[in-house]
Design a protein around this motif. Structure first.
Motif, PDB file in Angstrom:
ATOM      1  N   VAL A  90       0.838  -1.204   0.000  1.00 44.01           N
ATOM      2  CA  VAL A  90       0.000   0.000   0.000  1.00 44.01           C
ATOM      3  C   VAL A  90       0.873   1.254   0.000  1.00 44.01           C
ATOM      4  O   VAL A  90       0.614   2.214  -0.737  1.00 44.01           O
ATOM      5  N   VAL A  91       1.930   1.249   0.804  1.00 44.80           N
ATOM      6  CA  VAL A  91       2.849   2.390   0.843  1.00 44.80           C
ATOM      7  C   VAL A  91       3.540   2.565  -0.503  1.00 44.80           C
ATOM      8  O   VAL A  91       3.680   3.699  -0.997  1.00 44.80           O
ATOM      9  N   ALA A  92       3.961   1.473  -1.130  1.00 44.68           N
ATOM     10  CA  ALA A  92       4.638   1.554  -2.429  1.00 44.68           C
ATOM     11  C   ALA A  92       3.716   2.110  -3.505  1.00 44.68           C
ATOM     12  O   ALA A  92       4.122   2.953  -4.315  1.00 44.68           O
ATOM     13  N   VAL A  93       2.460   1.692  -3.521  1.00 51.55           N
ATOM     14  CA  VAL A  93       1.500   2.191  -4.510  1.00 51.55           C
ATOM     15  C   VAL A  93       1.228   3.671  -4.272  1.00 51.55           C
ATOM     16  O   VAL A  93       1.183   4.467  -5.220  1.00 51.55           O
ATOM     17  N   ASN A  94       1.053   4.062  -3.010  1.00 56.77           N
ATOM     18  CA  ASN A  94       0.825   5.473  -2.712  1.00 56.77           C
ATOM     19  C   ASN A  94       2.043   6.325  -3.056  1.00 56.77           C
ATOM     20  O   ASN A  94       1.894   7.457  -3.519  1.00 56.77           O
ATOM     21  N   LEU A  95       3.235   5.799  -2.851  1.00 57.52           N
ATOM     22  CA  LEU A  95       4.449   6.530  -3.214  1.00 57.52           C
ATOM     23  C   LEU A  95       4.527   6.755  -4.717  1.00 57.52           C
ATOM     24  O   LEU A  95       4.833   7.864  -5.164  1.00 57.52           O
ATOM     25  N   THR A  96       4.251   5.735  -5.487  1.00 62.37           N
ATOM     26  CA  THR A  96       4.304   5.913  -6.943  1.00 62.37           C
ATOM     27  C   THR A  96       3.186   6.829  -7.436  1.00 62.37           C
ATOM     28  O   THR A  96       3.394   7.588  -8.384  1.00 62.37           O
ATOM     29  N   ASP A  97       2.018   6.777  -6.809  1.00 63.91           N
ATOM     30  CA  ASP A  97       0.957   7.726  -7.166  1.00 63.91           C
ATOM     31  C   ASP A  97       1.384   9.155  -6.868  1.00 63.91           C
ATOM     32  O   ASP A  97       1.137  10.068  -7.653  1.00 63.91           O
TER      33      ASP A  97
ATOM     34  N   GLU B  33       5.200  14.038 -12.578  1.00 66.69           N
ATOM     35  CA  GLU B  33       4.764  13.578 -13.900  1.00 66.69           C
ATOM     36  C   GLU B  33       5.762  12.591 -14.502  1.00 66.69           C
ATOM     37  O   GLU B  33       6.271  12.767 -15.605  1.00 66.69           O
ATOM     38  N   ILE B  34       6.041  11.523 -13.765  1.00 65.66           N
ATOM     39  CA  ILE B  34       6.982  10.514 -14.237  1.00 65.66           C
ATOM     40  C   ILE B  34       6.327   9.656 -15.313  1.00 65.66           C
ATOM     41  O   ILE B  34       5.113   9.517 -15.374  1.00 65.66           O
ATOM     42  N   GLY B  35       7.148   9.076 -16.145  1.00 64.26           N
ATOM     43  CA  GLY B  35       6.655   8.228 -17.212  1.00 64.26           C
ATOM     44  C   GLY B  35       6.446   6.797 -16.757  1.00 64.26           C
ATOM     45  O   GLY B  35       6.729   6.418 -15.615  1.00 64.26           O
ATOM     46  N   PHE B  36       5.959   5.994 -17.688  1.00 66.89           N
ATOM     47  CA  PHE B  36       5.660   4.597 -17.390  1.00 66.89           C
ATOM     48  C   PHE B  36       6.907   3.817 -16.993  1.00 66.89           C
ATOM     49  O   PHE B  36       6.880   3.033 -16.036  1.00 66.89           O
ATOM     50  N   LEU B  37       8.006   4.010 -17.727  1.00 71.37           N
ATOM     51  CA  LEU B  37       9.223   3.251 -17.439  1.00 71.37           C
ATOM     52  C   LEU B  37       9.826   3.638 -16.093  1.00 71.37           C
ATOM     53  O   LEU B  37      10.343   2.783 -15.364  1.00 71.37           O
ATOM     54  N   THR B  38       9.738   4.898 -15.729  1.00 74.34           N
ATOM     55  CA  THR B  38      10.231   5.331 -14.425  1.00 74.34           C
ATOM     56  C   THR B  38       9.382   4.734 -13.317  1.00 74.34           C
ATOM     57  O   THR B  38       9.902   4.269 -12.299  1.00 74.34           O
ATOM     58  N   GLU B  39       8.064   4.732 -13.520  1.00 73.10           N
ATOM     59  CA  GLU B  39       7.168   4.131 -12.537  1.00 73.10           C
ATOM     60  C   GLU B  39       7.440   2.632 -12.408  1.00 73.10           C
ATOM     61  O   GLU B  39       7.470   2.085 -11.302  1.00 73.10           O
ATOM     62  N   LEU B  40       7.668   1.968 -13.508  1.00 73.07           N
ATOM     63  CA  LEU B  40       8.002   0.548 -13.493  1.00 73.07           C
ATOM     64  C   LEU B  40       9.310   0.302 -12.751  1.00 73.07           C
ATOM     65  O   LEU B  40       9.409  -0.638 -11.959  1.00 73.07           O
TER      66      LEU B  40
END
Length: 78
Positions: free
Chosen positions: A25-32, A39-46
Motif C-alpha cells: 500500500v505504501v509503495a503504490v501510494n508513493l508511486t501515485d 509527472e513521471i513516465g511509465f518506465l520510471t514508474e516501473l
C-alpha cells in the motif's frame, strides 16, 4: 545472535500476512504521489516498482532463510 527456527517461522508468517500488504500500500501510494508531483513516465514508474519490490527482502532475508526446510532444532526424531 541467530533467531531460533520457530521464532523465525512465526515472524516470517507475521511479515507476510501483515507487514508486506502494508508495504505494498505504501509503495503504490508513493508511486501515485511521484506520478502526480513529478509527472513521471511509465518506465520510471516501473523502475520504482521493481526497486521497491526487491528492496524489501534485503533486511528481512535472515528471517526467511531456511524457514521452508525441516526444523534443525528438532534433532533426528520424526
Amino acid at each position: 545472535m541467530a533467531l531460533p527456527y520457530k521464532t523465525r517461522r512465526k515472524l516470517s508468517l507475521l511479515i507476510l500476512l501483515i507487514a508486506l500488504p502494508l508495504y505494498i500500500v505504501v509503495a503504490v501510494n508513493l508511486t501515485d504521489w511521484l506520478r502526480a508531483r513529478f509527472e513521471i513516465g511509465f518506465l520510471t514508474e516501473l523502475a520504482v516498482f521493481v526497486v521497491l519490490g526487491i528492496i524489501w527482502i534485503v533486511p528481512l532475508k535472515p528471517v526467511f532463510l531456511g524457514v521452508g526446510q525441516a526444523d534443525p532444532d528438532a534433532g533426528e526424531e520424526r
